[in-house]
Design an enzyme around this catalytic site. Structure first.
Site, PDB file in Angstrom:
ATOM      1  N   CYS A   2       0.833  -1.207   0.000  1.00 45.40           N
ATOM      2  CA  CYS A   2       0.000   0.000   0.000  1.00 45.40           C
ATOM      3  C   CYS A   2       0.866   1.255   0.000  1.00 45.40           C
ATOM      4  O   CYS A   2       2.061   1.206   0.244  1.00 45.40           O
ATOM      5  CB  CYS A   2      -0.854   0.041   1.262  1.00 45.40           C
ATOM      6  N   LYS A 590       6.522  -8.823 -18.743  1.00 38.38           N
ATOM      7  CA  LYS A 590       6.413  -9.252 -17.347  1.00 38.38           C
ATOM      8  C   LYS A 590       5.291 -10.273 -17.182  1.00 38.38           C
ATOM      9  O   LYS A 590       5.406 -11.209 -16.406  1.00 38.38           O
ATOM     10  CB  LYS A 590       6.155  -8.010 -16.477  1.00 38.38           C
TER      11      LYS A 590
HETATM   12  O1  M6R Z   1       3.797 -14.273 -13.356  1.00 41.08           O
HETATM   13  P1  M6R Z   1       4.335 -15.673 -13.354  1.00 41.08           P
HETATM   14  O2  M6R Z   1       5.154 -15.986 -12.162  1.00 41.08           O
HETATM   15  O3  M6R Z   1       3.268 -16.694 -13.568  1.00 41.08           O
HETATM   16  O4  M6R Z   1       5.282 -15.721 -14.624  1.00 41.08           O
HETATM   17  C1  M6R Z   1       5.865 -16.924 -15.050  1.00 41.08           C
HETATM   18  C2  M6R Z   1       7.089 -16.654 -15.867  1.00 41.08           C
HETATM   19  O5  M6R Z   1       6.762 -16.003 -17.059  1.00 41.08           O
HETATM   20  C3  M6R Z   1       8.090 -15.788 -15.091  1.00 41.08           C
HETATM   21  O6  M6R Z   1       8.388 -16.389 -13.875  1.00 41.08           O
HETATM   22  C4  M6R Z   1       9.397 -15.593 -15.878  1.00 41.08           C
HETATM   23  O7  M6R Z   1      10.037 -16.802 -16.049  1.00 41.08           O
HETATM   24  C5  M6R Z   1      10.269 -14.592 -15.121  1.00 41.08           C
HETATM   25  N1  M6R Z   1       9.988 -13.257 -15.541  1.00 41.08           N
HETATM   26  C6  M6R Z   1      11.709 -14.846 -15.279  1.00 41.08           C
HETATM   27  O8  M6R Z   1      12.467 -13.944 -14.523  1.00 41.08           O
END
Ligand code: M6R
Length: 595
Positions: A2, A590
């Site tokens: 927050c 992301k």
């Molecule tokens: O949001 P999520 O944890 O489900 O995303 C899964 C992957 O796309 C994510 O962990 C990705 O491998 C990372 N950005 C790597 O640093």
């Protein structure tokens, strides 16, 4: 995470636009609801709801708020679902006080029960309301405001910053424990916030109160007092000279580095929150009694699930199958039923591959829990209970703090299932700080030395095997080099032929795996590889490895979340040295909402 902002001026004015602008500057922390309160003479005008700042501000016409004092808050739900009643700020029983906090009050549930028993009007589940009643309770008993705050401070456990005002008054009060808080001093106004960026456009003259200090804000000055004895403390104002961009990055050149260094703080908050979460008992019971237990995720979140499965087996004797979400659909979904439990792990809570797996599991009646950072995301809504990761916004595409908090959550669950004392986990944040401090210079130097290589390996064993996978993913993701993560014992079954002179091979070792790692590293060393080991200090490793990056001594399982930290730093430095932006690597986003 927050964000709060409070503002005091000398005369009644249109305070709404100031509160909206401050709220907009807090949005980068992530939030699900917004609220603003204007204190005008003896009246408090409070407006709040779930939604984005622009939506809620337009719907409730924040712009027309007038007063001499105002508070705005952006809420990131932890205690209580995102809803209008749980949105902040909150009123006390009679509507004379209004306050808002950021952070977590971990004894929220007990305090709420006490307030209800004392006859106070508790309207929400939110711990921000708890802070208001904590002060109200002592005002009702006849204490002066500062003394009421001093007593409330003793009752409120956790990490938070809190701002509160009373109708018919001319000031605001703020205090903090564990969370950040900054006070701004301007021409004819003062303000207070959880974040410097929300203050900077108004003034660059600030005071940074410490834990255990109470700040009283009038329009033309502030006063700082100690919680301990109520005595005045001299805090000299300072001038902030950094740019807004630098301030948002917390003084670090990139969000990734900032987020790497935030890991110990978010870990601390997570451990407190898990201790205070009543729902965790249900999750543990279901996990214990499941026919099969699946830990499902993608990318970094899958690696955390894989570490989790090692913890559950080693500590609690509970077999859990870590599986990439699309592979769960292909392999296990046709076999699962109501007797099985799945934990769906995701930072964003929006990864399509994970949501597809969730849909397939639910169609077969499996019990589905979530582990997600973004509260209010699809995963948090679609699972029967979703444990929050408590990391705040992770801006950098490479996941760092969300990974370590996922790992710590699994370690916590394994400890609870094994009836071990979770208080032992409270050492982790400090060990993380120590790891970063003691390894950073060596890792940066190493990055320079091995940066010319576009092929690397990263090996681990047991709980450090998925850590090696995660280190390799970080290196690939932001340096664009080819880096493979592997079980150390597998290297001799093929990849060994790739080794040439100087070829960098990273090993991450838990304290119990040293003999095995030594045999693996000698296998590659005699073939010319440069062996870099991340482990606790050990004379056997000193004698055998080319480089030993020493992490602090800890339990074997804790070595895993510590061991990933130098790998995150190494990837970061190599990326920057290559001229890339580690926060936004090419071709990636992301949140992956596509199949
Ligand atoms: O949001 P999520 O944890 O489900 O995303 C899964 C992957 O796309 C994510 O962990 C990705 O491998 C990372 N950005 C790597 O640093």
């Amino acid at each position: 995470m927050c964000g709060i902002f409070g503002y005091v001026t000398s005369k009644e004015e249109a305070i709404g636009p100031i509160l909206i602008a401050a709220a907009e500057r807090l949005t980068y922390r992530g939030y699900d609801s917004v609220g603003a309160a204007a204190l005008n003479g003896s009246k408090i005008d409070l407006r709040k709801d779930v939604g984005k700042v622009e939506e809620v501000a337009a719907k409730y016409n924040f712009a027309e708020l007038r007063g001499q004092r105002g508070i705005v808050q952006l809420r990131w739900a932890t205690f209580g679902e995102p809803s209008q009643v749980n949105a902040q700020p909150h009123l006390d029983s009679d509507g004379d006080l209004v306050g808002a906090h950021n952070g977590n009050v971990v004894n929220n549930v007990e305090l709420r029960e006490q307030f209800i028993a004392e006859g106070l009007t508790v309207r929400s589940q939110n711990d921000g309301e708890t802070c208001v009643h904590a002060v109200e309770r002592y005002l009702n008993r006849g204490y002066e405001f500062i003394d009421a705050i001093r007593l409330a401070y003793g009752d409120l456990q956790g990490d938070y910053a809190f701002v509160i005002g009373r109708a018919g008054d001319d000031k605001l009060y703020a205090f903090k424990k564990g969370s950040g808080m900054v006070v701004g001093l301007g021409e004819g106004f003062t303000c207070v916030s959880s974040d410097l960026p929300s203050i900077l456009p108004l003034t660059r003259t600030v005071i940074r109160p410490q834990d255990g200090e109470i700040v009283t804000l009038w329009a033309d000055h502030v006063e700082v007092r100690s919680v301990k004895d109520g005595k005045k403390i001299d805090r000299m104002p300072e001038t902030v000279t950094e740019s807004m961009d630098a301030v948002q990055k917390g003084g670090y050149p990139h969000f990734m580095l900032k987020e790497i260094h935030e890991q110990s703080q978010v870990a601390r908050e997570l451990i407190h929150l898990l201790d205070a979460s009543p729902e965790i008992e249900t999750v543990i019971e279901k996990m214990k009694n499941a026919r099969h237990l699946y830990l499902i995720g993608c990318g970094t979140s899958y690696h955390a699930a894989a570490v989790g499965s090692v913890y559950l087996a080693q500590l609690a004797g509970r077999a859990a199958i870590p599986v990439l979400a699309p592979q769960f659909i292909a392999q296990y979904a046709p076999t699962v039923g109501y007797q099985d439990v799945g934990i769906f792990v995701s930072q964003s809570g929006e990864t399509k591959d994970v949501l597809n797996a969730l849909e397939a599991a639910e169609a077969r009646g499996m019990t589905c829990f979530g582990l997600a950072n973004v509260v209010g995301s699809t995963l948090t809504k679609a699972t029967s209970f979703c444990l929050p990761l408590c990391c705040g916004y992770e801006i950098s595409v490479p996941a760092t703090k969300t990974f370590t908090n996922q790992v710590i959550t699994f370690l916590y669950l394994a400890y609870r299932m094994a009836n071990r004392l979770t208080s032992d986990l409270e050492r982790i944040p400090e060990l993380m700080e120590q790891t970063l401090a003691q390894t950073a210079p060596q890792v940066e130097a190493l990055a320079k030395e091995i940066n010319e290589w576009n092929d690397l390996y990263c090996l681990g064993y047991g709980a450090t095997y998925p850590i090696a996978l995660e280190g390799a993913l970080k290196l690939k993701e932001i340096t664009y080099a080819h880096c493979e993560g592997m079980l150390s014992t597998e290297f001799k079954h093929g990849p060994l032929s790739a080794v040439s002179k100087g070829f960098p091979i990273l090993f991450v070792a838990g304290p119990n795996d040293v003999p095995l790692i030594i045999s693996g590293l000698n296998e590659v060393k005699v073939r010319g590889a440069r062996t870099i080991v991340i482990a606790e200090d050990d004379p056997r490793l000193r004698a055998n490895a080319d480089d030993l990056i020493v992490i602090p001594k800890s339990d074997p399982q804790i070595a895993a979340p510590l061991g990933v930290l130098p790998l995150q730093l190494l990837s970061y430095h190599m990326s920057v040295m290559r001229g890339f932006d580690p926060d936004f690597p090419r071709n990636l986003s992301k949140t992956l909402t596509v199949d």
